[in-house]
Enzyme design. Sequence first.
Site, mmCIF file in Angstrom:
data_model
loop_
_atom_site.group_PDB
_atom_site.id
_atom_site.type_symbol
_atom_site.label_atom_id
_atom_site.label_comp_id
_atom_site.label_asym_id
_atom_site.label_seq_id
_atom_site.Cartn_x
_atom_site.Cartn_y
_atom_site.Cartn_z
ATOM 1 N N GLU A 60 0.862 -1.234 0.122
ATOM 2 C CA GLU A 60 -0.071 0.017 0.036
ATOM 3 C C GLU A 60 0.832 1.211 0.110
ATOM 4 O O GLU A 60 0.620 2.417 -0.779
ATOM 5 C CB GLU A 60 -1.007 0.006 1.287
ATOM 6 C CG GLU A 60 -2.040 -1.098 1.063
ATOM 7 C CD GLU A 60 -1.879 -2.484 1.232
ATOM 8 O OE1 GLU A 60 -0.738 -2.844 1.879
ATOM 9 O OE2 GLU A 60 -2.534 -3.430 1.488
ATOM 10 N N HIS A 129 -9.835 -4.440 11.236
ATOM 11 C CA HIS A 129 -10.437 -4.563 9.935
ATOM 12 C C HIS A 129 -11.901 -3.863 10.152
ATOM 13 O O HIS A 129 -12.725 -3.922 9.268
ATOM 14 C CB HIS A 129 -10.898 -5.875 9.413
ATOM 15 C CG HIS A 129 -9.850 -6.417 8.706
ATOM 16 N ND1 HIS A 129 -8.832 -7.185 9.336
ATOM 17 C CD2 HIS A 129 -9.454 -6.746 7.248
ATOM 18 C CE1 HIS A 129 -7.722 -7.761 8.617
ATOM 19 N NE2 HIS A 129 -8.045 -7.376 7.299
HETATM 20 C C1 LIG Z 1 -2.028 -4.499 4.171
HETATM 21 C C2 LIG Z 1 -2.920 -5.241 3.787
HETATM 22 N N1 LIG Z 1 -3.298 -5.078 2.642
HETATM 23 C C3 LIG Z 1 -4.340 -6.035 2.113
HETATM 24 C C4 LIG Z 1 -4.978 -6.947 2.885
HETATM 25 C C5 LIG Z 1 -6.215 -7.904 2.316
HETATM 26 N N2 LIG Z 1 -5.622 -9.367 2.123
HETATM 27 C C6 LIG Z 1 -6.028 -10.050 3.269
HETATM 28 S S1 LIG Z 1 -5.285 -11.618 2.701
HETATM 29 C C7 LIG Z 1 -4.567 -10.947 1.338
HETATM 30 C C8 LIG Z 1 -3.507 -11.915 0.905
HETATM 31 C C9 LIG Z 1 -2.223 -12.512 1.361
HETATM 32 O O1 LIG Z 1 -1.669 -13.232 0.829
HETATM 33 P P1 LIG Z 1 -0.483 -14.258 1.690
HETATM 34 O O2 LIG Z 1 0.462 -13.170 2.335
HETATM 35 O O3 LIG Z 1 0.165 -15.015 0.495
HETATM 36 O O4 LIG Z 1 -1.193 -15.155 2.513
HETATM 37 P P2 LIG Z 1 -2.156 -16.314 2.067
HETATM 38 O O5 LIG Z 1 -3.677 -15.488 2.197
HETATM 39 O O6 LIG Z 1 -2.171 -16.765 0.918
HETATM 40 O O7 LIG Z 1 -2.172 -17.219 3.447
HETATM 41 C C10 LIG Z 1 -4.726 -9.696 1.299
HETATM 42 C C11 LIG Z 1 -4.411 -8.923 0.176
HETATM 43 C C12 LIG Z 1 -4.484 -6.931 4.228
HETATM 44 N N3 LIG Z 1 -5.139 -7.839 5.241
HETATM 45 N N4 LIG Z 1 -3.612 -6.260 4.587
#
Ligand SMILES: Cc1ncc(C[n+]2csc(CCOP(=O)(O)OP(=O)(O)O)c2C)c(N)n1
Lengths: 330, 376
Positions: A60, A129
């Site tokens: 971000e 959130h």
């Molecule tokens: C700073 C932030 N940006 C966006 C989100 C929304 N978000 C939640 S999970 C996710 C994907 C994260 O992927 P990863 O780190 O690969 O973990 P996984 O869900 O695959 O276990 C996103 C973009 C968030 N929670 N925090």
Amino acid sequence: MPEMTYREALRAGMAEEMERDEKVLLMGEDIGVYGGTHLITDGFLDRFGKKRVIDTPIAEGGFTGAAIGMAMLGLKPVVEMMTWNFSFLAADQIIQNAAKVRYFSGGQVEVPLVIRGPNGGGVQLSAQHTHSLENMYGHFPGLKVVSPVTPNDAKGMMLTAIRDPNPVIFLEAGALYGTKGEVPDGDNAVEFGKARVAREGTDVTLISYGRQVNLCVRVAEKLEEEDGVSAEVIDLRSLRPFDSETIVESVKKTHRAVAVQEQWRWFGVASEVASIIQEQAFDYLDAPVIRVSGAEVPAPYARNLELAAFPSEEAVAQAARQVLYQEVSA
Amino acid sequence: MVFCGLYKASFKGKGATVPAESENTADGAVETQEQQQGGGGSVATDGDRLVELYKKMVLIRTFEEATQRGFRQGKIGGYLHVYIGQEAVATGFLDAYKEGDRVITAYRDHPHVLLLGSDPKAVMAELYGKGTGIVKGKGGSMHLFDVEKGFMGGYGIVGGHIPLGVGFAYAQRYEETDHITQLYLGDGSISNGAFHEAVNLSGLWGKDGMNPCLFIVENNQYGMGTSVERTTAMTDLAAKFDAYGVENEKVDGMDIEAVLEVAHRAADRVRETGKPYAVEALTYRTAPHGAADFFEKYRTKDEIKQWRERDPIGQLEQKLIEREVVDEDGIEEIKNEMKETIQEVVRFADESDEPPLEELYTDVYTGGGVYTGEEG
Ligand SMILES: Cc1ncc(C[n+]2csc(CCOP(=O)(O)OP(=O)(O)O)c2C)c(N)n1
Ligand SMILES: [Mg+2]
């Protein structure tokens, strides 16, 4: 008049501006291939191509800062914050660069940028959130902050936001993406700094913004039915610039006001509303202005606790009865 | 075979004759490795050992499937991120957990807390938003905590927990212990600034033996709908740690035996040296990102099918059968036992009461008692 959902209205606003102005581009997490977590940008990648619809990594601070840079060179980025909760990571860029660079460059640059996404809580997402950030961003001179609640305003304010040469914090009522309303065809640009009278009334003014406006309208109907009270409901919809005139005029008519917000009471928008009313309509007031706010705690998860943490119809109705000096149940 | 306490204990209330093996063990709780092995560090993957790990993995999966049902029934709200397909990673690494160690992860956190021995009933009750929940119904799925068991949470902001884990590791050496921190993170978080700042610190402090942090990258190929290739031009995630002087390797995260081997070796090394180490576990989320997603927009059915063929539980099942440790009936039996355990867990969650409303105003400040924000 054609009906569309809040989601479709946002989509229409962005698509029309993108058609009209080549400088407009979109960026954000999962907005392209995935179509947006909330499906706001569904179909945009196919329609406008990957140069103008940029899927970003989860960065971000980086992509918001890059969007500010693009804007300083004349592009008009519309950045999606998947939810505003993630904007804390971009807050340094938004506050330190977007809000101030025009000023500290002595007016040499401008930042025609929109940052948009869902704001507020209500679906059990708990502490990290659930935020209503209008007061936080509204605090900084250099930013504009708007918060449309009807589909008409969602589209009309999006058009205005993209055309504005300043950075605009566009706080969407995420809980209302699926709600329908009338939106005229064509250019329905809604001027910033003008509140909307959502319901006319004569006895008390309920002042709010975001999804709480709908709650206030429901309360107004209930007051009409149960108490025979005529409540006016004002949707601020633009927080910076702020429309003092509309609320002051209303209070001069009703002599009583309740300010309702989902965010925390301390240092919030409702305090600003109360302050403006006492400064500009003191002689017209028949009762102190009351604020109805979220509970002073990080948002809880459990449904019952979450419901108790947000303004309820009951709490707003009680506050209205209180300023009307009616009997209030304990 | 202390792990057997898991289902034996849970049968207590149903008139089963087998008593729980330990009074201290919460019903249905998974025993930690420390308790099983008496603290020994051997990595024998003999039959019994594998059966225990198999049971843990089946327990996690069964638990996750129950949460998906709970969500569909509207009993679980908010976001729900399940670990289906990735079980071998946390199961393998937490096998190297020793008492006093700390564990931290993001929001896909159910298995970690279960594997550390927390009561599955309290975990499920949390998801159901009940007062008997592991954080009193205040956090939900993304914010599980069990500090007594070494589990330091459950965080919802991608990347936000990584600096905390590096801080834990410093504190562990500051206090002159030989404890380590297991820090789990997703592939998606590597794009985030917090990752780079924190790993840099860890590498730096590790030079003085002050950062026993084991980074475990759960590379499940996607962050929501975005594949690793669409997120970075340099897709070797283990190698990202090179930039900060943190040694690293990769492991097949679908193969529990491979994970176990790396986990123990890496944990021992971190414990000994006080230097961080990183392991990128290659795995796959066969489930949707959250409770549901539009999977067909970012991956093909074929791809999911191919990874399913390498399912960690399926693979281990095959090994157990091939090596004649357990036969197919034995496998069925384990699955049924876990199913019954989880039924009990769900029943508990369902029947528990919502948190009392006063809880809304507690835990805001330490020492504050009840805080309503009304003062002066
Ligand atoms: C700073 C932030 N940006 C966006 C989100 C929304 N978000 C939640 S999970 C996710 C994907 C994260 O992927 P990863 O780190 O690969 O973990 P996984 O869900 O695959 O276990 C996103 C973009 C968030 N929670 N925090
Ligand atoms: Mg991932």
